[in-house]
Design an enzyme around this catalytic site. Structure first.
Site, PDB file in Angstrom:
ATOM      1  N   ASN A   8      33.760 -61.429  16.869  1.00 39.35           N
ATOM      2  CA  ASN A   8      34.601 -62.604  16.622  1.00 39.35           C
ATOM      3  C   ASN A   8      33.851 -63.519  15.657  1.00 39.35           C
ATOM      4  O   ASN A   8      32.872 -64.150  16.037  1.00 39.35           O
ATOM      5  CB  ASN A   8      34.856 -63.310  17.966  1.00 39.35           C
ATOM      6  CG  ASN A   8      35.553 -64.648  17.796  1.00 39.35           C
ATOM      7  OD1 ASN A   8      36.099 -64.951  16.737  1.00 39.35           O
ATOM      8  ND2 ASN A   8      35.538 -65.448  18.853  1.00 39.35           N
ATOM      9  N   TRP A   9      34.333 -63.567  14.436  1.00 34.81           N
ATOM     10  CA  TRP A   9      33.627 -64.368  13.426  1.00 34.81           C
ATOM     11  C   TRP A   9      33.959 -65.854  13.525  1.00 34.81           C
ATOM     12  O   TRP A   9      33.346 -66.667  12.832  1.00 34.81           O
ATOM     13  CB  TRP A   9      33.974 -63.855  12.027  1.00 34.81           C
ATOM     14  CG  TRP A   9      33.205 -62.631  11.626  1.00 34.81           C
ATOM     15  CD1 TRP A   9      32.447 -61.832  12.443  1.00 34.81           C
ATOM     16  CD2 TRP A   9      33.110 -62.073  10.316  1.00 34.81           C
ATOM     17  NE1 TRP A   9      31.890 -60.813  11.720  1.00 34.81           N
ATOM     18  CE2 TRP A   9      32.273 -60.932  10.400  1.00 34.81           C
ATOM     19  CE3 TRP A   9      33.651 -62.409   9.070  1.00 34.81           C
ATOM     20  CZ2 TRP A   9      31.970 -60.138   9.289  1.00 34.81           C
ATOM     21  CZ3 TRP A   9      33.350 -61.611   7.971  1.00 34.81           C
ATOM     22  CH2 TRP A   9      32.518 -60.503   8.082  1.00 34.81           C
ATOM     23  N   LYS A  10      34.949 -66.197  14.322  1.00 32.80           N
ATOM     24  CA  LYS A  10      35.365 -67.608  14.457  1.00 32.80           C
ATOM     25  C   LYS A  10      35.620 -68.203  13.065  1.00 32.80           C
ATOM     26  O   LYS A  10      36.094 -67.496  12.177  1.00 32.80           O
ATOM     27  CB  LYS A  10      34.315 -68.409  15.229  1.00 32.80           C
ATOM     28  CG  LYS A  10      33.864 -67.712  16.510  1.00 32.80           C
ATOM     29  CD  LYS A  10      33.049 -68.592  17.388  1.00 32.80           C
ATOM     30  CE  LYS A  10      32.547 -67.788  18.569  1.00 32.80           C
ATOM     31  NZ  LYS A  10      31.996 -68.607  19.623  1.00 32.80           N
ATOM     32  N   HIS A  91      40.918 -67.218  23.732  1.00 31.86           N
ATOM     33  CA  HIS A  91      39.477 -67.512  23.677  1.00 31.86           C
ATOM     34  C   HIS A  91      39.252 -68.919  24.216  1.00 31.86           C
ATOM     35  O   HIS A  91      40.087 -69.817  24.020  1.00 31.86           O
ATOM     36  CB  HIS A  91      38.985 -67.402  22.230  1.00 31.86           C
ATOM     37  CG  HIS A  91      37.499 -67.443  22.120  1.00 31.86           C
ATOM     38  ND1 HIS A  91      36.795 -68.619  22.189  1.00 31.86           N
ATOM     39  CD2 HIS A  91      36.584 -66.449  21.968  1.00 31.86           C
ATOM     40  CE1 HIS A  91      35.500 -68.346  22.080  1.00 31.86           C
ATOM     41  NE2 HIS A  91      35.343 -67.043  21.951  1.00 31.86           N
ATOM     42  N   GLU A  93      37.563 -71.281  23.226  1.00 30.79           N
ATOM     43  CA  GLU A  93      37.625 -72.352  22.216  1.00 30.79           C
ATOM     44  C   GLU A  93      39.070 -72.720  21.901  1.00 30.79           C
ATOM     45  O   GLU A  93      39.366 -73.881  21.593  1.00 30.79           O
ATOM     46  CB  GLU A  93      36.851 -71.918  20.952  1.00 30.79           C
ATOM     47  CG  GLU A  93      35.350 -71.918  21.223  1.00 30.79           C
ATOM     48  CD  GLU A  93      34.554 -70.941  20.391  1.00 30.79           C
ATOM     49  OE1 GLU A  93      35.069 -70.428  19.386  1.00 30.79           O
ATOM     50  OE2 GLU A  93      33.395 -70.692  20.766  1.00 30.79           O
ATOM     51  N   GLU A 161      34.469 -63.813  29.487  1.00 30.41           N
ATOM     52  CA  GLU A 161      33.537 -64.645  28.727  1.00 30.41           C
ATOM     53  C   GLU A 161      33.288 -65.950  29.473  1.00 30.41           C
ATOM     54  O   GLU A 161      34.062 -66.908  29.341  1.00 30.41           O
ATOM     55  CB  GLU A 161      34.140 -64.979  27.358  1.00 30.41           C
ATOM     56  CG  GLU A 161      34.402 -63.773  26.493  1.00 30.41           C
ATOM     57  CD  GLU A 161      34.311 -64.138  25.020  1.00 30.41           C
ATOM     58  OE1 GLU A 161      33.468 -63.566  24.346  1.00 30.41           O
ATOM     59  OE2 GLU A 161      35.055 -65.021  24.574  1.00 30.41           O
ATOM     60  N   GLY A 167      27.690 -68.783  22.902  1.00 24.02           N
ATOM     61  CA  GLY A 167      26.906 -69.497  21.894  1.00 24.02           C
ATOM     62  C   GLY A 167      25.723 -70.266  22.452  1.00 24.02           C
ATOM     63  O   GLY A 167      25.090 -71.041  21.742  1.00 24.02           O
ATOM     64  N   SER A 206      26.817 -64.586  24.375  1.00 24.52           N
ATOM     65  CA  SER A 206      25.418 -64.412  23.989  1.00 24.52           C
ATOM     66  C   SER A 206      24.937 -62.965  24.072  1.00 24.52           C
ATOM     67  O   SER A 206      23.795 -62.712  24.460  1.00 24.52           O
ATOM     68  CB  SER A 206      24.515 -65.348  24.812  1.00 24.52           C
ATOM     69  OG  SER A 206      24.849 -66.696  24.539  1.00 24.52           O
ATOM     70  N   GLY A 227      30.091 -62.910  19.416  1.00 28.59           N
ATOM     71  CA  GLY A 227      30.322 -63.997  18.461  1.00 28.59           C
ATOM     72  C   GLY A 227      29.241 -64.013  17.398  1.00 28.59           C
ATOM     73  O   GLY A 227      29.269 -63.247  16.438  1.00 28.59           O
ATOM     74  N   GLY A 228      28.247 -64.871  17.584  1.00 29.72           N
ATOM     75  CA  GLY A 228      27.213 -65.090  16.580  1.00 29.72           C
ATOM     76  C   GLY A 228      26.571 -63.816  16.040  1.00 29.72           C
ATOM     77  O   GLY A 228      26.360 -63.688  14.819  1.00 29.72           O
TER      78      GLY A 228
HETATM   79  C1  PEP Z   1      32.528 -65.520  21.560  1.00 26.72           C
HETATM   80  O1  PEP Z   1      32.747 -66.482  20.856  1.00 26.72           O
HETATM   81  O2  PEP Z   1      33.462 -64.832  21.960  1.00 26.72           O
HETATM   82  C2  PEP Z   1      31.151 -65.216  21.902  1.00 26.72           C
HETATM   83  C3  PEP Z   1      30.928 -64.352  22.848  1.00 26.72           C
HETATM   84  O3  PEP Z   1      30.158 -65.892  21.205  1.00 26.72           O
HETATM   85  P1  PEP Z   1      28.557 -65.634  21.279  1.00 26.72           P
HETATM   86  O4  PEP Z   1      28.363 -64.134  21.260  1.00 26.72           O
HETATM   87  O5  PEP Z   1      28.029 -66.286  20.065  1.00 26.72           O
HETATM   88  O6  PEP Z   1      28.092 -66.225  22.549  1.00 26.72           O
END
Ligand code: PEP
Length: 255
Positions: A8-10, A91, A93, A161, A167, A206, A227-228
């Site tokens: 997920n590049w957001k 998600h 967010e 999640e 994050g 994470s 994500g990241g």
């Molecule tokens: C996400 O945004 O779905 C996520 C899991 O982010 P991260 O891996 O950066 O915690």
């Protein structure tokens, strides 16, 4: 059904980021899992081209209507038309910053499934909810209200999640992840029937190359939503390579 590693590049990524898609595509045949990258909508169609059909490209959200006066929104049919194969929905967010309710997530997921997209329906508790011991109640309620009844292992994936792990560099313990995934398995089977034994349940929050092998080896973990660490091809591929340790790659994720 194979293990799925989804990125997920957001709201990250300019044209240059398409090089990362190309790098992932170049290695996609060498990993023992399905790969999906969800770039921002501005890159979606070009990412489909850059993927050269070697990995799937998806969206990060969609509207529940097919078209209409919804400024700034994108429909599931439009995502599919642009070459997307999947879409992330609900998600945390989106739930937090856009006030999305589970009922809206369900309507979006229904529309996306009807448009032929695989839906990644996200659920997860906040830090306060976990501290209060309410994580199962929260996740259970989100599942009931967010999953369309027509969801199947082919058109739907659940992503667990925990909001506090996204994050933050924090992750639940392996035992906590395994316990929640076991609970989600029971719930999806109760809601959708025994076919949901083969539905993939991803862990997200994470996930990094350093912890991927341990997380991906846990019971009922059918992949990861990243994500990241999905922004750089090297890190994303390192997570995908950790799937080597996973058993049962060709059959349904059922134990
Ligand atoms: C996400 O945004 O779905 C996520 C899991 O982010 P991260 O891996 O950066 O915690």
């Amino acid at each position: 059904m194979r293990v799925l590693i989804a990125g997920n590049w957001k709201m990250h990524g300019m044209s240059q980021a398409l090089d990362e898609v190309r790098k992932v595509a170049a290695e996609a045949d060498r990993v023992a899992c399905e790969l999906l990258l969800c770039p921002p909508a501005t890159l979606l169609e070009r990412a489909v081209g850059a993927s050269a059909g070697r990995l799937a490209i998806g969206g990060q959200d969609c509207h529940w209507e097919r078209s209409g006066a919804f400024t700034g929104d994108i429909s599931a049919a439009m995502l599919a038309d642009a070459g997307a194969r999947a879409v992330i929905l609900g998600h945390s967010e989106r739930r937090q910053y856009h006030g999305e309710s589970s009922a809206q997530v369900q309507a979006k997921a229904k529309a996306a499934q009807e448009a032929g997209l695989m839906t990644i329906v996200c659920v997860g508790e906040s830090e306060a909810e976990r501290r209060a011991g309410e994580e199962r109640t929260v996740v259970g309620e989100q599942l009931v209200a967010s999953l369309p009844p027509q969801s199947t292992p082919d058109n739907c994936v659940v992503a667990y999640e925990p909001v506090w792990a996204i994050g933050s560099g924090l992750t639940p313990t392996p035992a906590e992840i395994a316990a929640m995934h076991g609970f989600i398995r029971e719930e999806v089977c109760r809601l959708l029937g025994s076919a949901a034994r083969a539905m993939r349940i991803l862990y997200g929050g994470s996930v990094k190359p350093a912890n991927a092998a341990e997380i991906l080896s846990l019971a009922e973990v059918g992949g990861a939503l990243v994500g990241g660490a999905s922004l750089k091809a090297d890190e994303f591929l390192a997570i995908a390579r950790a799937v080597r340790a996973k058993i049962n790659l060709e059959g349904p994720i059922v134990r």
